[in-house]
Design a protein around this motif. Sequence first.
Motif, PDB file in Angstrom:
ATOM      1  N   ALA A  58       0.832  -1.210   0.000  1.00  0.00           N
ATOM      2  CA  ALA A  58       0.000   0.000   0.000  1.00  0.00           C
ATOM      3  C   ALA A  58       0.868   1.262   0.000  1.00  0.00           C
ATOM      4  CB  ALA A  58      -0.933  -0.007   1.208  1.00  0.00           C
ATOM      5  N   LEU A  59       1.912   1.259   0.808  1.00  0.00           N
ATOM      6  CA  LEU A  59       2.804   2.413   0.868  1.00  0.00           C
ATOM      7  C   LEU A  59       3.526   2.637  -0.464  1.00  0.00           C
ATOM      8  CD1 LEU A  59       4.368   1.833   4.402  1.00  0.00           C
ATOM      9  CD2 LEU A  59       2.881   3.737   3.748  1.00  0.00           C
ATOM     10  N   LEU A  60       3.986   1.557  -1.076  1.00  0.00           N
ATOM     11  CA  LEU A  60       4.737   1.691  -2.326  1.00  0.00           C
ATOM     12  C   LEU A  60       3.830   2.021  -3.501  1.00  0.00           C
ATOM     13  CD1 LEU A  60       7.262  -1.219  -1.806  1.00  0.00           C
ATOM     14  CD2 LEU A  60       7.784   1.225  -1.840  1.00  0.00           C
ATOM     15  N   GLN A  61       2.594   1.577  -3.468  1.00  0.00           N
ATOM     16  CA  GLN A  61       1.666   1.970  -4.519  1.00  0.00           C
ATOM     17  C   GLN A  61       1.371   3.469  -4.461  1.00  0.00           C
ATOM     18  OE1 GLN A  61      -1.611  -0.713  -3.820  1.00  0.00           O
ATOM     19  NE2 GLN A  61      -0.881  -2.202  -5.337  1.00  0.00           N
ATOM     20  N   GLU A  62       1.431   4.040  -3.267  1.00  0.00           N
ATOM     21  CA  GLU A  62       1.162   5.474  -3.107  1.00  0.00           C
ATOM     22  C   GLU A  62       2.404   6.320  -3.308  1.00  0.00           C
ATOM     23  OE1 GLU A  62      -1.003   8.938  -2.394  1.00  0.00           O
ATOM     24  OE2 GLU A  62      -1.734   6.882  -2.669  1.00  0.00           O
ATOM     25  N   TYR A  63       3.545   5.890  -2.747  1.00  0.00           N
ATOM     26  CA  TYR A  63       4.737   6.748  -2.730  1.00  0.00           C
ATOM     27  C   TYR A  63       5.890   6.210  -3.604  1.00  0.00           C
ATOM     28  CZ  TYR A  63       2.293   8.742   1.269  1.00  0.00           C
ATOM     29  OH  TYR A  63       1.352   9.334   2.086  1.00  0.00           O
ATOM     30  N   HIS A  64       5.791   4.971  -4.053  1.00  0.00           N
ATOM     31  CA  HIS A  64       6.710   4.387  -5.053  1.00  0.00           C
ATOM     32  C   HIS A  64       8.069   3.926  -4.525  1.00  0.00           C
ATOM     33  CE1 HIS A  64       3.691   5.693  -7.869  1.00  0.00           C
ATOM     34  NE2 HIS A  64       3.857   6.955  -7.515  1.00  0.00           N
ATOM     35  N   THR A  65       8.700   4.672  -3.621  1.00  0.00           N
ATOM     36  CA  THR A  65      10.018   4.293  -3.108  1.00  0.00           C
ATOM     37  C   THR A  65      10.079   4.510  -1.600  1.00  0.00           C
ATOM     38  OG1 THR A  65      11.053   6.482  -3.323  1.00  0.00           O
ATOM     39  CG2 THR A  65      11.110   5.035  -5.272  1.00  0.00           C
ATOM     40  N   ILE A  66      11.055   3.861  -0.957  1.00  0.00           N
ATOM     41  CA  ILE A  66      11.266   4.060   0.482  1.00  0.00           C
ATOM     42  C   ILE A  66      11.608   5.528   0.771  1.00  0.00           C
ATOM     43  CG2 ILE A  66      12.960   3.611   2.325  1.00  0.00           C
ATOM     44  CD1 ILE A  66      12.893   0.675   1.503  1.00  0.00           C
ATOM     45  N   GLU A  67      12.442   6.102  -0.071  1.00  0.00           N
ATOM     46  CA  GLU A  67      12.850   7.491   0.157  1.00  0.00           C
ATOM     47  C   GLU A  67      11.637   8.420   0.185  1.00  0.00           C
ATOM     48  OE1 GLU A  67      16.358   5.309  -1.599  1.00  0.00           O
ATOM     49  OE2 GLU A  67      14.183   5.352  -1.922  1.00  0.00           O
ATOM     50  N   ARG A  68      10.710   8.239  -0.744  1.00  0.00           N
ATOM     51  CA  ARG A  68       9.538   9.115  -0.787  1.00  0.00           C
ATOM     52  C   ARG A  68       8.571   8.810   0.355  1.00  0.00           C
ATOM     53  NH1 ARG A  68       6.939   9.814  -6.604  1.00  0.00           N
ATOM     54  NH2 ARG A  68       5.695  11.234  -5.331  1.00  0.00           N
ATOM     55  N   ILE A  69       8.546   7.564   0.804  1.00  0.00           N
ATOM     56  CA  ILE A  69       7.705   7.238   1.963  1.00  0.00           C
ATOM     57  C   ILE A  69       8.143   8.049   3.177  1.00  0.00           C
ATOM     58  CG2 ILE A  69       7.188   5.424   3.653  1.00  0.00           C
ATOM     59  CD1 ILE A  69       7.238   3.430   1.294  1.00  0.00           C
ATOM     60  N   PHE A  70       9.453   8.075   3.423  1.00  0.00           N
ATOM     61  CA  PHE A  70       9.941   8.794   4.603  1.00  0.00           C
ATOM     62  C   PHE A  70       9.911  10.305   4.412  1.00  0.00           C
ATOM     63  CE2 PHE A  70      11.446   4.563   5.639  1.00  0.00           C
ATOM     64  CZ  PHE A  70      11.258   4.520   7.017  1.00  0.00           C
ATOM     65  N   ASP A  71       9.816  10.752   3.191  1.00  0.00           N
ATOM     66  CA  ASP A  71       9.627  12.187   2.945  1.00  0.00           C
ATOM     67  C   ASP A  71       8.192  12.614   3.194  1.00  0.00           C
ATOM     68  OD1 ASP A  71      12.263  12.572   2.258  1.00  0.00           O
ATOM     69  OD2 ASP A  71      11.925  12.407   0.101  1.00  0.00           O
ATOM     70  N   ASN A  72       7.286  11.646   3.337  1.00  0.00           N
ATOM     71  CA  ASN A  72       5.859  11.965   3.479  1.00  0.00           C
ATOM     72  C   ASN A  72       5.238  11.282   4.697  1.00  0.00           C
ATOM     73  OD1 ASN A  72       4.914  13.422   0.769  1.00  0.00           O
ATOM     74  ND2 ASN A  72       6.415  11.848   0.209  1.00  0.00           N
ATOM     75  N   LEU A  73       6.018  11.169   5.766  1.00  0.00           N
ATOM     76  CA  LEU A  73       5.523  10.467   6.958  1.00  0.00           C
ATOM     77  C   LEU A  73       4.235  11.079   7.514  1.00  0.00           C
ATOM     78  CD1 LEU A  73       8.757   9.601   8.998  1.00  0.00           C
ATOM     79  CD2 LEU A  73       7.255   8.040   7.733  1.00  0.00           C
ATOM     80  N   GLU A  74       4.128  12.380   7.451  1.00  0.00           N
ATOM     81  CA  GLU A  74       2.962  13.045   8.053  1.00  0.00           C
ATOM     82  C   GLU A  74       1.668  12.742   7.309  1.00  0.00           C
ATOM     83  OE1 GLU A  74       2.999  14.540  10.950  1.00  0.00           O
ATOM     84  OE2 GLU A  74       5.121  13.980  11.045  1.00  0.00           O
ATOM     85  N   SER A  75       1.782  12.422   6.027  1.00  0.00           N
ATOM     86  CA  SER A  75       0.560  12.193   5.239  1.00  0.00           C
ATOM     87  C   SER A  75       0.128  10.736   5.233  1.00  0.00           C
ATOM     88  CB  SER A  75       0.760  12.675   3.801  1.00  0.00           C
ATOM     89  OG  SER A  75       1.748  11.890   3.140  1.00  0.00           O
ATOM     90  N   ILE A  76       0.967   9.843   5.744  1.00  0.00           N
ATOM     91  CA  ILE A  76       0.637   8.417   5.692  1.00  0.00           C
ATOM     92  C   ILE A  76      -0.625   8.110   6.484  1.00  0.00           C
ATOM     93  CG2 ILE A  76       1.406   6.119   6.439  1.00  0.00           C
ATOM     94  CD1 ILE A  76       4.243   6.924   5.687  1.00  0.00           C
ATOM     95  N   ARG A  77      -0.814   8.759   7.632  1.00  0.00           N
ATOM     96  CA  ARG A  77      -1.980   8.471   8.469  1.00  0.00           C
ATOM     97  C   ARG A  77      -3.293   8.823   7.777  1.00  0.00           C
ATOM     98  NH1 ARG A  77      -1.790   9.759  13.309  1.00  0.00           N
ATOM     99  NH2 ARG A  77       0.478   9.940  13.494  1.00  0.00           N
ATOM    100  N   ASN A  78      -3.211   9.615   6.701  1.00  0.00           N
ATOM    101  CA  ASN A  78      -4.421  10.018   5.979  1.00  0.00           C
ATOM    102  C   ASN A  78      -4.702   9.148   4.753  1.00  0.00           C
ATOM    103  OD1 ASN A  78      -4.813  12.269   7.735  1.00  0.00           O
ATOM    104  ND2 ASN A  78      -3.273  13.422   6.566  1.00  0.00           N
ATOM    105  N   LEU A  79      -3.874   8.141   4.526  1.00  0.00           N
ATOM    106  CA  LEU A  79      -4.097   7.256   3.385  1.00  0.00           C
ATOM    107  C   LEU A  79      -5.412   6.498   3.553  1.00  0.00           C
ATOM    108  CD1 LEU A  79      -0.633   5.569   2.675  1.00  0.00           C
ATOM    109  CD2 LEU A  79      -1.752   7.357   1.353  1.00  0.00           C
TER     110      LEU A  79
END
Length: 318
Positions: free
Chosen positions: A259-280
């Motif tokens: 789910a995280l990779l479908q939204e943010y594509h890479t680990i680097e971008r996941i950690f750049d968007n930590l604040e928005s993950i709770r709103n997925l």
Amino acid sequence: TQLLIVPLGFRRSEFFLAFSFVVALVCSLRARAFPADNFGSKYSRGSFKFMTDDLPDDTLWVLDGTSMLFRAHFKQNGNSYLAADGITEVSTLLAMGHDLANFIKNYDPKYLAMAFDVKRESTFRRHLMPTYKAQRPPYPNDLLLQIPLAFEMAKALGLKCFKHEGFEADDVMATLANWANSIGLGVVLVSDDKDMWQLVKDRVHIMGFKSSGVLTGEPEVYDKYGLKPHQLIDLIGLMGDSADNIPGIRGIGIKGAVALLQEYHTIERIFDNLESIRNLNVRGAKGLSSKLNFPEAKQNALLFKNIATLRDDVPLEE
């Protein structure tokens, strides 16, 4: 790196005669006869239906030699065959040679290469993470002694064989695939290791030893994981890989990682968007955010991703 992969120098009808001669040469003195009644029922002699629709006419096949040798060893069920010196164990070597002969008979590859491991303990991954594959038992002694014989046997049979200190056979295969793809060859990597799936792209396919000619391409990877092949290293970076003793991020399973990779594509971008993950709009989004929001999480995830990434720049010499 400039490599020369010449067409395999044996017609299928000649290969079996060459195989019996080379086994005797490699084992120093003549090996005992290969007992057809013991082995004949264990190996398929039929023709496989090979899926070639997406392959160009010129295709490089690369076999995982170490994996092929292991498969041959554990199919022996304790059977022992000695060379004429009465000391050198060659049962696994003979079984691997028989598998190799059947492979060439069934698929008739124009270009064929084989990759081998060197030492598990000396890989760059073990230096980066000492626990990498540490749970695996050591090689059986009788198998260990046959590894250099297998390398020499494959070379003598006309295959191009490659290995390099500090790297695994998978890295060698990735390097060969990268090189062959860059000059317009199709590539089929023959391995049961799912780590190889990260290499899939246009004109690069994976085939398992038991797949009966069925290729794994980009559609098959997406159907299984919902991700593109190059994202599989990020998937392992998040959820880990028990087969290689890569722990992943505690509490992150395959559903959350995908789910995280479908939204943010890479680990680097996941950690750049930590604040928005709770709103997925996915189940457990808040929990995913909290599991990633600690100081070592990004460092660990990137380390695991690096460990999972196959190197395609191995210096190759025969």
